[in-house]
Design a protein around this motif. Structure first.
Motif, PDB file in Angstrom:
ATOM      1  N   ALA A   7      33.948  -3.800  42.909  1.00 17.28           N
ATOM      2  CA  ALA A   7      32.837  -3.875  43.865  1.00 17.28           C
ATOM      3  C   ALA A   7      31.723  -4.766  43.337  1.00 17.28           C
ATOM      4  CB  ALA A   7      32.307  -2.470  44.151  1.00 17.28           C
ATOM      5  N   ASP A   8      31.666  -4.975  42.014  1.00 17.18           N
ATOM      6  CA  ASP A   8      30.620  -5.814  41.425  1.00 17.18           C
ATOM      7  C   ASP A   8      31.098  -7.227  41.119  1.00 17.18           C
ATOM      8  OD1 ASP A   8      28.674  -3.779  41.439  1.00 17.18           O
ATOM      9  OD2 ASP A   8      29.584  -2.884  39.644  1.00 17.18           O
ATOM     10  N   PHE A   9      32.336  -7.536  41.446  1.00 19.96           N
ATOM     11  CA  PHE A   9      32.845  -8.884  41.208  1.00 19.96           C
ATOM     12  C   PHE A   9      32.166  -9.829  42.194  1.00 19.96           C
ATOM     13  CE2 PHE A   9      36.579 -11.966  41.753  1.00 19.96           C
ATOM     14  CZ  PHE A   9      36.332 -12.613  40.556  1.00 19.96           C
ATOM     15  N   PRO A  10      31.539 -10.896  41.675  1.00 19.72           N
ATOM     16  CA  PRO A  10      30.719 -11.721  42.572  1.00 19.72           C
ATOM     17  C   PRO A  10      31.494 -12.484  43.654  1.00 19.72           C
ATOM     18  CG  PRO A  10      30.679 -12.565  40.307  1.00 19.72           C
ATOM     19  CD  PRO A  10      31.400 -11.274  40.264  1.00 19.72           C
ATOM     20  N   LEU A  11      32.766 -12.779  43.442  1.00 15.73           N
ATOM     21  CA  LEU A  11      33.491 -13.497  44.497  1.00 15.73           C
ATOM     22  C   LEU A  11      33.827 -12.540  45.642  1.00 15.73           C
ATOM     23  CD1 LEU A  11      36.030 -15.794  42.591  1.00 15.73           C
ATOM     24  CD2 LEU A  11      33.693 -16.259  43.308  1.00 15.73           C
ATOM     25  N   GLN A  12      33.732 -13.045  46.863  1.00 15.49           N
ATOM     26  CA  GLN A  12      34.000 -12.191  48.028  1.00 15.49           C
ATOM     27  C   GLN A  12      35.484 -12.202  48.388  1.00 15.49           C
ATOM     28  OE1 GLN A  12      31.229 -12.516  51.196  1.00 15.49           O
ATOM     29  NE2 GLN A  12      29.581 -13.116  49.828  1.00 15.49           N
ATOM     30  N   VAL A  13      36.245 -11.597  47.510  1.00 14.55           N
ATOM     31  CA  VAL A  13      37.690 -11.560  47.642  1.00 14.55           C
ATOM     32  C   VAL A  13      38.074 -10.356  48.504  1.00 14.55           C
ATOM     33  CG1 VAL A  13      39.797 -11.269  46.264  1.00 14.55           C
ATOM     34  CG2 VAL A  13      37.907 -12.630  45.370  1.00 14.55           C
ATOM     35  N   ASN A  14      39.152 -10.492  49.272  1.00 16.89           N
ATOM     36  CA  ASN A  14      39.616  -9.345  50.073  1.00 16.89           C
ATOM     37  C   ASN A  14      40.318  -8.326  49.195  1.00 16.89           C
ATOM     38  OD1 ASN A  14      38.965 -10.611  52.650  1.00 16.89           O
ATOM     39  ND2 ASN A  14      40.630 -12.012  52.108  1.00 16.89           N
ATOM     40  N   LEU A  15      40.091  -7.084  49.517  1.00 12.83           N
ATOM     41  CA  LEU A  15      40.781  -6.009  48.815  1.00 12.83           C
ATOM     42  C   LEU A  15      41.738  -5.310  49.779  1.00 12.83           C
ATOM     43  CD1 LEU A  15      41.134  -4.267  46.264  1.00 12.83           C
ATOM     44  CD2 LEU A  15      39.250  -2.833  47.084  1.00 12.83           C
ATOM     45  N   ALA A  16      42.998  -5.206  49.361  1.00 15.30           N
ATOM     46  CA  ALA A  16      43.996  -4.481  50.151  1.00 15.30           C
ATOM     47  C   ALA A  16      44.444  -3.264  49.355  1.00 15.30           C
ATOM     48  CB  ALA A  16      45.191  -5.390  50.443  1.00 15.30           C
ATOM     49  N   ILE A  17      44.600  -2.162  50.064  1.00 16.95           N
ATOM     50  CA  ILE A  17      45.019  -0.925  49.417  1.00 16.95           C
ATOM     51  C   ILE A  17      46.394  -0.540  49.938  1.00 16.95           C
ATOM     52  CG2 ILE A  17      44.455   1.525  49.069  1.00 16.95           C
ATOM     53  CD1 ILE A  17      42.339  -0.334  47.918  1.00 16.95           C
ATOM     54  N   SER A  18      47.326  -0.346  49.023  1.00 18.95           N
ATOM     55  CA  SER A  18      48.642   0.147  49.433  1.00 18.95           C
ATOM     56  C   SER A  18      48.532   1.651  49.595  1.00 18.95           C
ATOM     57  CB  SER A  18      49.680  -0.192  48.355  1.00 18.95           C
ATOM     58  OG  SER A  18      49.801  -1.592  48.256  1.00 18.95           O
TER      59      SER A  18
END
Ligand code: SAH
Length: 340
Positions: free
Chosen positions: A201-212
């Protein structure tokens, strides 16, 4: 000797400062490597001559060996690469209407032990190094002449179990002077390593997170995914809510449909309840059958019924079209075939 394709801008800057050079050299090198595709310091014309022997002694440009390349009838290409230590990894290139997407492997083998997954048949041997992930993109581009526009870390392995290397990989392929793959075009998929979700959540890049997710209750999910015994659905969704509050980024929930295991109307309603109030969209994925276990793909009418229930419950949902199954591009299959 270090692998140059594993160096972030920060790491290169640190290196140049340490050898008494200007840190801006880092940006020059990145542009040569990823824009000009130059893999030879002697061809980098703006690097001083007397610096080159030092760079040549400190860095190598080793690539991955492509063992096989299978092209599916739908254009999906699956690559099997051999690493320097002879381990095999797979990478998939998919042609989409919005561009070219690559599915990257993050570990040799996997320790998560999901019951339905062929990848976990081989226990984790080691993390992939950052350069081995970066090279999956570079090699695919080189072998096909396409420009990769999207990357999903959804190949073999659990990216959050190789957290630092995966984040460096994302930094490198996103770099504006390099491959420049947009942050919103990057997706990391996790089976739910909760502490890492908080960190991410604190990673500065706005990467998508997918949850299996694959199951809407602890009883079923623990049967399918052992990680659920460590971090249950309650803990997972608490983390996802914190993640969303911090990042404001919509979550992707992956849900494979396995016939009469998790594709009943009961599970569809439970899933809808679980997701209510969360900004998430559900990606339903018809299960790809593998020889090693008895699970079957959800029947088409059951897939449809599951989808319809979610829709009626106002959940955003897509039913994924399948790609590459004729070349076993689905989740660990090619590699396990090859190893036999
Ligand atoms: N470890 C990460 C990423 C790798 S798996 C994760 O769990 O998300 C990528 C996705 O493929 C996961 O959603 C996984 O559950 C799914 N998957 C694994 N085996 C599959 C199969 N046989 N058919 C369809 N999806 C599968």
């Amino acid at each position: 000797m270090q692998h140059i394709y594993g160096m972030t801008e920060e790491a290169l800057k640190g290196y140049f400062i340490q050898i008494g050079e200007k840190p801006f050299r880092a940006r020059q090198i990145i542009s040569w490597l990823y824009r000009q595709k130059v893999n030879d310091f002697s061809a980098m014309t703006d690097i001083k001559k007397d610096l080159k022997p030092r760079l040549e002694a400190d860095f190598c440009f080793d690539e991955l060996e492509c063992v096989t390349k299978n092209v599916s009838s739908d254009g999906t290409i699956k690559f099997l690469f051999k690493l320097a230590d002879d381990n095999l990894i797979e990478t998939v290139l998919m042609s989409q209407d919005y561009g070219y997407s690559v599915c990257v492997t993050s570990e040799v083998g996997c320790n998560m032990g999901c019951a339905f997954c062929a990848s976990g048949l081989k226990k984790k041997q080691r993390n992939l190094e950052t350069y081995e992930m970066v090279l999956q993109i570079l090699m695919v581009e080189k072998l096909t002449n396409v420009k990769v526009t999207h990357v999903v870390v959804m190949g073999i392995g659990e990216p959050f179990d190789n957290y630092d290397n995966v984040l460096d990989f994302l930094r490198i392929i996103n770099h504006p002077l390099g491959l420049e793959i947009g942050q919103r075009h990057l997706t990391v998929s996790t089976c739910g390593l909760v502490p890492k979700i908080y960190e991410f959540a604190d990673f500065p890049l706005q990467v998508n997170l997918a949850i299996s997710l694959h199951a809407p209750n602890d009883e079923l999910r623990s049967k399918l995914m052992p990680i659920n015994k460590v971090y249950n659905i309650g803990e997972l969704f608490t983390a996802l809510r914190v993640y969303y509050a911090k990042t404001k980024r919509r979550l992707t929930i992956e849900y494979i449909l396995i016939n009469e295991v998790n594709d009943n109307p009961k599970e569809a309603y439970e899933l809808a309840n679980l997701l209510r109030g969360l900004n998430a969209y559900v990606n339903l994925i018809p299960y790809n059958e593998v020889l090693e276990n008895p699970f079957k793909r959800s029947l088409r009418e059951r897939q449809r019924a599951f989808y319809d229930i979610l829709k009626k419950q106002n959940i955003s949902v897509t039913l994924r079209k399948e790609q590459g199954s004729d070349i076993a591009a689905a989740c660990g299959q090619l590699r396990s075939k090859y190893l036999k």
